[in-house]
Structures are given as C-alpha cells and as structure tokens.
Design a protein around this motif. Structure first.
Motif, mmCIF file in Angstrom:
data_model
loop_
_atom_site.group_PDB
_atom_site.id
_atom_site.type_symbol
_atom_site.label_atom_id
_atom_site.label_comp_id
_atom_site.label_asym_id
_atom_site.label_seq_id
_atom_site.Cartn_x
_atom_site.Cartn_y
_atom_site.Cartn_z
ATOM 1 N N GLY A 57 3.031 -16.352 0.898
ATOM 2 C CA GLY A 57 1.902 -16.037 0.043
ATOM 3 C C GLY A 57 1.607 -17.224 -0.861
ATOM 4 O O GLY A 57 2.480 -17.647 -1.621
ATOM 5 N N VAL A 58 0.414 -17.783 -0.771
ATOM 6 C CA VAL A 58 0.010 -18.900 -1.619
ATOM 7 C C VAL A 58 -0.927 -18.362 -2.697
ATOM 8 O O VAL A 58 -2.019 -17.881 -2.406
ATOM 9 N N ASN A 59 -0.452 -18.405 -3.943
ATOM 10 C CA ASN A 59 -1.195 -17.857 -5.087
ATOM 11 C C ASN A 59 -1.551 -16.390 -4.865
ATOM 12 O O ASN A 59 -2.601 -15.912 -5.294
ATOM 13 N N ARG A 60 -0.646 -15.685 -4.179
ATOM 14 C CA ARG A 60 -0.866 -14.276 -3.882
ATOM 15 C C ARG A 60 0.475 -13.577 -3.741
ATOM 16 O O ARG A 60 1.366 -14.065 -3.031
ATOM 17 N N GLY A 61 0.640 -12.450 -4.413
ATOM 18 C CA GLY A 61 1.898 -11.734 -4.378
ATOM 19 C C GLY A 61 1.962 -10.615 -3.366
ATOM 20 O O GLY A 61 3.022 -10.030 -3.153
ATOM 21 N N LEU A 62 0.841 -10.305 -2.731
ATOM 22 C CA LEU A 62 0.806 -9.271 -1.698
ATOM 23 C C LEU A 62 0.490 -9.929 -0.364
ATOM 24 O O LEU A 62 -0.539 -10.594 -0.226
ATOM 25 N N LEU A 63 1.355 -9.737 0.620
ATOM 26 C CA LEU A 63 1.219 -10.409 1.908
ATOM 27 C C LEU A 63 0.696 -9.518 3.020
ATOM 28 O O LEU A 63 -0.068 -9.962 3.871
ATOM 29 N N SER A 64 1.137 -8.295 3.060
ATOM 30 C CA SER A 64 0.983 -7.462 4.247
ATOM 31 C C SER A 64 -0.474 -7.121 4.539
ATOM 32 O O SER A 64 -1.233 -6.762 3.637
ATOM 33 N N ASP A 65 -0.831 -7.212 5.810
ATOM 34 C CA ASP A 65 -2.164 -6.844 6.282
ATOM 35 C C ASP A 65 -2.035 -6.448 7.747
ATOM 36 O O ASP A 65 -1.477 -7.220 8.536
ATOM 37 N N PRO A 66 -2.501 -5.264 8.142
ATOM 38 C CA PRO A 66 -2.387 -4.858 9.547
ATOM 39 C C PRO A 66 -3.007 -5.848 10.525
ATOM 40 O O PRO A 66 -2.604 -5.897 11.691
ATOM 41 N N ALA A 67 -3.958 -6.643 10.062
ATOM 42 C CA ALA A 67 -4.626 -7.597 10.943
ATOM 43 C C ALA A 67 -3.897 -8.926 11.031
ATOM 44 O O ALA A 67 -4.386 -9.848 11.691
ATOM 45 N N ALA A 68 -2.742 -9.059 10.380
ATOM 46 C CA ALA A 68 -1.992 -10.309 10.367
ATOM 47 C C ALA A 68 -0.600 -10.095 10.969
ATOM 48 O O ALA A 68 -0.022 -9.004 10.849
ATOM 49 N N PRO A 69 -0.033 -11.126 11.612
ATOM 50 C CA PRO A 69 1.305 -10.986 12.201
ATOM 51 C C PRO A 69 2.391 -10.941 11.135
ATOM 52 O O PRO A 69 2.453 -11.804 10.269
ATOM 53 N N PHE A 70 3.254 -9.928 11.215
ATOM 54 C CA PHE A 70 4.314 -9.707 10.239
ATOM 55 C C PHE A 70 5.655 -9.948 10.929
ATOM 56 O O PHE A 70 5.955 -9.341 11.957
ATOM 57 N N GLY A 71 6.479 -10.835 10.356
ATOM 58 C CA GLY A 71 7.799 -11.064 10.916
ATOM 59 C C GLY A 71 8.427 -12.307 10.331
ATOM 60 O O GLY A 71 7.790 -13.048 9.578
ATOM 61 N N GLY A 72 9.693 -12.533 10.680
ATOM 62 C CA GLY A 72 10.431 -13.624 10.072
ATOM 63 C C GLY A 72 11.053 -14.575 11.066
ATOM 64 O O GLY A 72 10.929 -14.408 12.288
ATOM 65 N N VAL A 73 11.729 -15.590 10.519
ATOM 66 C CA VAL A 73 12.451 -16.574 11.316
ATOM 67 C C VAL A 73 13.938 -16.480 10.970
ATOM 68 O O VAL A 73 14.340 -15.693 10.125
ATOM 69 N N LYS A 74 14.744 -17.274 11.654
ATOM 70 C CA LYS A 74 16.195 -17.256 11.482
ATOM 71 C C LYS A 74 16.717 -15.820 11.666
ATOM 72 O O LYS A 74 16.296 -15.139 12.607
ATOM 73 N N GLN A 75 17.589 -15.360 10.784
ATOM 74 C CA GLN A 75 18.170 -14.026 10.972
ATOM 75 C C GLN A 75 17.330 -12.920 10.338
ATOM 76 O O GLN A 75 17.824 -11.803 10.127
ATOM 77 N N SER A 76 16.069 -13.208 10.070
ATOM 78 C CA SER A 76 15.159 -12.178 9.564
ATOM 79 C C SER A 76 14.387 -11.491 10.671
ATOM 80 O O SER A 76 13.556 -10.629 10.388
ATOM 81 N N ALA A 80 -1.585 -15.940 -13.566
ATOM 82 C CA ALA A 80 -1.718 -15.499 -12.176
ATOM 83 C C ALA A 80 -0.345 -15.370 -11.523
ATOM 84 O O ALA A 80 -0.105 -14.440 -10.740
ATOM 85 N N ALA A 81 0.560 -16.289 -11.844
ATOM 86 C CA ALA A 81 1.905 -16.236 -11.279
ATOM 87 C C ALA A 81 2.655 -14.994 -11.744
ATOM 88 O O ALA A 81 3.380 -14.368 -10.964
ATOM 89 N N VAL A 82 2.486 -14.631 -12.995
ATOM 90 C CA VAL A 82 3.131 -13.418 -13.514
ATOM 91 C C VAL A 82 2.580 -12.180 -12.811
ATOM 92 O O VAL A 82 3.334 -11.295 -12.393
ATOM 93 N N SER A 83 1.258 -12.131 -12.670
ATOM 94 C CA SER A 83 0.652 -10.999 -11.964
ATOM 95 C C SER A 83 1.153 -10.927 -10.532
ATOM 96 O O SER A 83 1.509 -9.846 -10.027
ATOM 97 N N GLY A 84 1.209 -12.080 -9.854
ATOM 98 C CA GLY A 84 1.711 -12.101 -8.485
ATOM 99 C C GLY A 84 3.177 -11.746 -8.407
ATOM 100 O O GLY A 84 3.620 -11.083 -7.458
ATOM 101 N N ALA A 85 3.952 -12.167 -9.405
ATOM 102 C CA ALA A 85 5.376 -11.843 -9.423
ATOM 103 C C ALA A 85 5.595 -10.339 -9.566
ATOM 104 O O ALA A 85 6.502 -9.777 -8.939
ATOM 105 N N MET A 86 4.775 -9.693 -10.364
ATOM 106 C CA MET A 86 4.893 -8.237 -10.502
ATOM 107 C C MET A 86 4.580 -7.542 -9.182
ATOM 108 O O MET A 86 5.241 -6.564 -8.810
ATOM 109 N N ASP A 87 3.580 -8.060 -8.455
ATOM 110 C CA ASP A 87 3.275 -7.485 -7.142
ATOM 111 C C ASP A 87 4.418 -7.734 -6.169
ATOM 112 O O ASP A 87 4.872 -6.821 -5.466
ATOM 113 N N ALA A 88 4.876 -8.986 -6.105
ATOM 114 C CA ALA A 88 5.870 -9.363 -5.113
ATOM 115 C C ALA A 88 7.242 -8.765 -5.404
ATOM 116 O O ALA A 88 8.030 -8.531 -4.476
#
Length: 492
Positions: free
Chosen positions: A446-465, A279-287
């Motif tokens: 992403g916890v056990n998931r390599g794809l994060l983005s979803d229009p229904a979820a808040p997207f953004g970072g902390v610090k200088q991101s 699963a980690a390999v599959s997620g790594a390929m996605d991420a």
C-alpha cells in the motif's frame, strides 16, 4: 434451512442440522455437536453439528455427482446465480453482520464492511465467469492449428479462517463456482455460522444441489485428511497460519493436488521523512486496527524516520488511546474482543517480552475487565530488533514502533523475515515510495494507503506467506486447467 433461516442461526439449533450437504441440512453422521462461543462474553452462542470423516466423504460424493452438470452449465447462467447471491448478501447485510459480531467479536462497523467486501467477490466473479477465454491460431511452422481451451479443474476443497468468516469463504467460493467447479468448505470451528448463512443465500439464488457443501467441525484433521487423501479432489485452497499450511502442503503433495495458500504475515509500515504525517496516522489506524488487528495483512512493525518520529508517535498514540473497546454490538465501539483467551494471552506475552527488552508503552486505550476476551489498543516505542513482537505476527491491536535514518538499513530490517504478504509505505515523493515498494519483499504494498484489499486485485504473498493469488483475474485462473489441442487443419 430456507432463506429466513439465516435469521435464526445465532439462536436455537436447527432441528434438521447444520451440515449443508448435497443441498440438504443434516446433522453430523455420528450426531456429534460442539459449541460456538461469543468472544464478548465467553458464553456459547449455540451448538452446531460437528462433521467428521463420514460426512467429508459424503460431501465429496455429492460434489462429484454435481460436477458434470455444473461444468456443462453456460457461463451466463453461472454468472446470473452469482449476481443474485451478491444481491441477496447486500439485502441481508445487517443479519450477516450480526452473525459475524456474535461469533467473531469484531466491531459492528467492521462486520458491515466485511459483508460488503465479501459480497463483492460474487459480483466480480459473476463478471469474470463470462470472460473465460480460449484461443485458436496457426502453428508457427504451418501445417496445423493450435486450439487452447480452459476447463474447470474439478472438485475443490477449502479451509477458511475465523478472522473474516464471510470474506474468506466468498473469496474462494465465488471464483470456483464461476469457473465451473463444485466446492467443499470447512469453515473455522470458531465461526461456522456465517459460512452456513452464505450457503443458504447461494441456495436461495438457485445454486444446484451438491455444488456447495459446508461442513462445520471441531475435528478438522478428520475432514481435511479425507478430502486430501482422495484423488477426486483436484484443487485445495487454505487461508491460515504458515505452520498449518506447511502440514497441508505435505498432504496435498501425495496426490499432486493444485494448491493455493494464503499464510501468515509480518507487514512493515514505513513512514518516510517527507511523509504527510496526518495521512500516515490515518493509514496506520486502517492498516493496524481493521478487524481489531486480527488480520493477516495488518501492519505488524512500524519503521518511522527519526525526523517525523516524535510527531507520528504523538498523533498515532492519541488516536490509539481514543479507541473505544467493548462488545462489538455496542454503539460507538471500534475495537471488539479478540477471538478467544489464547489470543489475548499471546498478545500479552509479546508485549511483556518487548517491555522486558527495553520497550515502553507510549500510549494505550482502555478495555473492559470482562467477561470476554479484550486487549486495549497499545503503542510501543523503543522496541529493540530482538523483541519477539517484531518477528512474530501479533494478530492484535498492538503497534510496535522503531525508528530509522538510513533507507537501505531499514529495507534490510523490513525484509529480514520469512514472511512477505503485505507492506505499507508513506512518502510525499511518489517516486521514492514506488522505489521502496519495489524493494520490499511483499506480495502487496500500500503506497500512501492503509487499506489494500479489493476483489478486483490479486491477493497473496511471497516467501512463506503463501502460494498463488486470490481475487482479480488471477483468482479464476486458479480454478482452470489449460488444454492444448493440435488440430490437423493445414494452413493455405
């Protein structure tokens, strides 16, 4: 351009120009043009109008003129136009994906996925447009009432990057229009065609003139300075590098412009000792490999527990070596070219630096010699902590692997960066994974998931991101001002 015109965007230049201003297709005011290149060949796709400061001021005037009418338009009507745009994007998915492949280079499967993702922002914010809330209540001390209203922030200006030419535009345009704000958009000079196609679809869906103005340009400072230097622009949203974001923040400060910034990333990908390695390999390929690695939330540094390092390296290396690289339009290709020669040169520089410091290539795919701007999928192991590739965003298909045994030490290494956009954790123990996720200094995990983005979820970072969030309910909040009215209506 009418709706059928999106099919010709990648062909001959339009007779009436490529600047979408006040609902009309116009040439740049001074007649300048610039070339858009196909990364798969290095050859021009076509020449487009090159907007300047005069065009920027005209677009701002058109947006201001349209603002009052759109502000007064019912949320239901705004919602209907956004819903219709979603439908048109899905109907024209193949054409839009073809444009993305031509000007961005990504593999067709990634381009199709982007169009679907981009369209969802119109659907999500069509639904949010009718849920903008106000409130009314008694003052706690009695004697009067509180009325709290939400109003559109005003004219908005956007600067979007080349790596997601559809999604980065719709992620900003959709909530702004849903909130009742007119839009000024400067797409990346490398990828203006997709943004122009989105403008054509919005016009076809019934968006009134002046509410979306799209200015392709190869002279960004002229255009953006004209907007940020004008007090009529009340909201500015930028997606791009941290270095550029800092400059733009300084310009926005002069008029105290409300800003949203989605900046650079340096995402850690953590594989714990108890992880499901497959699963980690599959997620790594996605991420790592989505969009050829040219993604701000791409896994940039891999921290693999020594107990599973050999297995993970072997399986991940095999998957990376099997990646088929070539022109994005070719059947079966999963890794297209990088955006330009400079991008390839930077990736090579980071790889060479890591090798000079003792890293080794554990696996590598193949890539065409050219023409075009290609770099093979690559896995590096034994990467030392002082290698540049662990501290700079590689923005390409290279995965540097390091190992760990102590979780505290690994978390400290993962957090030793000025960036904090995304992170990934793989563990069969959900409790451990969540504890690690909370320790990682990132806006998204992403916890056990390599794809994060979803229009229904808040997207953004902390610090200088970055600053603020896009998507989710937070996405529309960024385009609303809160007004409090003290109403002299005594309670009984």
């Amino acid at each position: 351009m009418n709706l059928a015109g999106i099919d010709t965007l990648a062909k001959a230049p339009l007779a009436d120009g490529d600047v979408f201003l006040g609902g009309r297709w116009l040439p740049a005011a001074d007649g300048r043009t610039y070339p858009v290149y196909d990364p798969a060949t290095g050859e021009p796709v076509r020449w487009v109008s090159d907007a300047g400061a005069e065009d920027a001021r005209a677009a701002l005037a058109a947006a201001e003129e349209a603002a009052a009418g759109w502000r007064a338009t019912s949320p239901r009507r705004r919602s209907e136009i956004l819903h219709d745009t979603f439908r048109l994007m899905i109907e024209h998915r193949d054409t839009l994906a073809g444009l993305i492949v031509r000007e961005n280079g990504k593999a067709r499967r990634d381009a199709l996925a982007e169009v679907g993702y981009a369209a969802e922002f119109f659907r999500w914010f069509a639904e949010e447009a009718v849920r903008i809330g106000s409130s009314f209540g008694d003052a706690p001390g009695g004697g009067f009432r509180h009325v709290v209203r939400r109003h559109p922030v005003g004219v908005t200006a956007f600067v979007t990057p080349w790596n997601f030419p559809a999604a980065m535009a719709t992620r900003k345009i959709a909530p702004a229009l849903a909130a009742g704000c007119p839009v000024l958009l400067k797409p990346a000079p490398e990828t203006p065609l997709t943004a122009l196609a989105v403008a054509a679809l919005l016009a076809a869906a019934g968006l009134p003139d002046g509410l979306l103005n799209v200015l392709p340009t190869d002279r960004a400072p002229e255009v953006v300075s004209a907007w940020l230097g004008d007090e009529r622009v009340r909201k500015f949203s930028f997606t791009g590098s941290t270095a550029t974001g800092k400059v733009l923040l300084g310009q926005a400060a002069a008029n105290v412009v409300n800003v949203t910034m989605e900046l650079g990333g340096n995402a850690p990908f953590v594989v714990c000792a108890d992880a499901d390695v497959d699963a980690a390999v599959s997620g790594a390929m996605d991420a790592k490999m989505r969009g050829g690695g040219e993604v701000c939330i791409a896994a940039n540094r891999f921290y693999v527990h020594e107990a599973v390092a050999a297995e993970f390296t072997a399986k991940f290396g095999a998957a990376m070596a099997a990646v088929r690289t070539g022109p994005g339009a070719q059947e079966g290709v999963t890794l297209g070219p990088m955006i330009n020669r400079a991008a390839v040169d930077k990736i090579r520089s980071l790889v060479e630096d890591a090798l000079d410091r003792g890293a080794r290539i554990a696996a590598q795919g193949t890539a065409p010699r050219g023409p075009g701007f290609y770099h093979p999928a690559t896995v590096l192991t034994d990467v030392p902590d002082d290698a540049r590739i662990l501290h700079e965003e590689v923005f390409g298909p290279v995965a540097p692997l390091t190992t760990f045994t102590d979780e505290d030490e690994m978390a400290a290494r993962a957090n030793a960066t000025v960036h904090g956009l995304a992170a990934y954790v793989y563990s069969r123990d959900v409790g451990r994974a969540l504890r690690l996720a909370e320790r990682l200094e990132a806006g998204m995990v992403g916890v056990n998931r390599g794809l994060l983005s979803d229009p229904a979820a808040p997207f953004g970072g902390v610090k200088q991101s970055g600053l603020g969030r896009e998507g989710g309910r937070e996405g529309i909040e960024a385009f609303l001002e809160t007004q409090y009215i003290a109403l002299d209506w005594p309670t009984p």
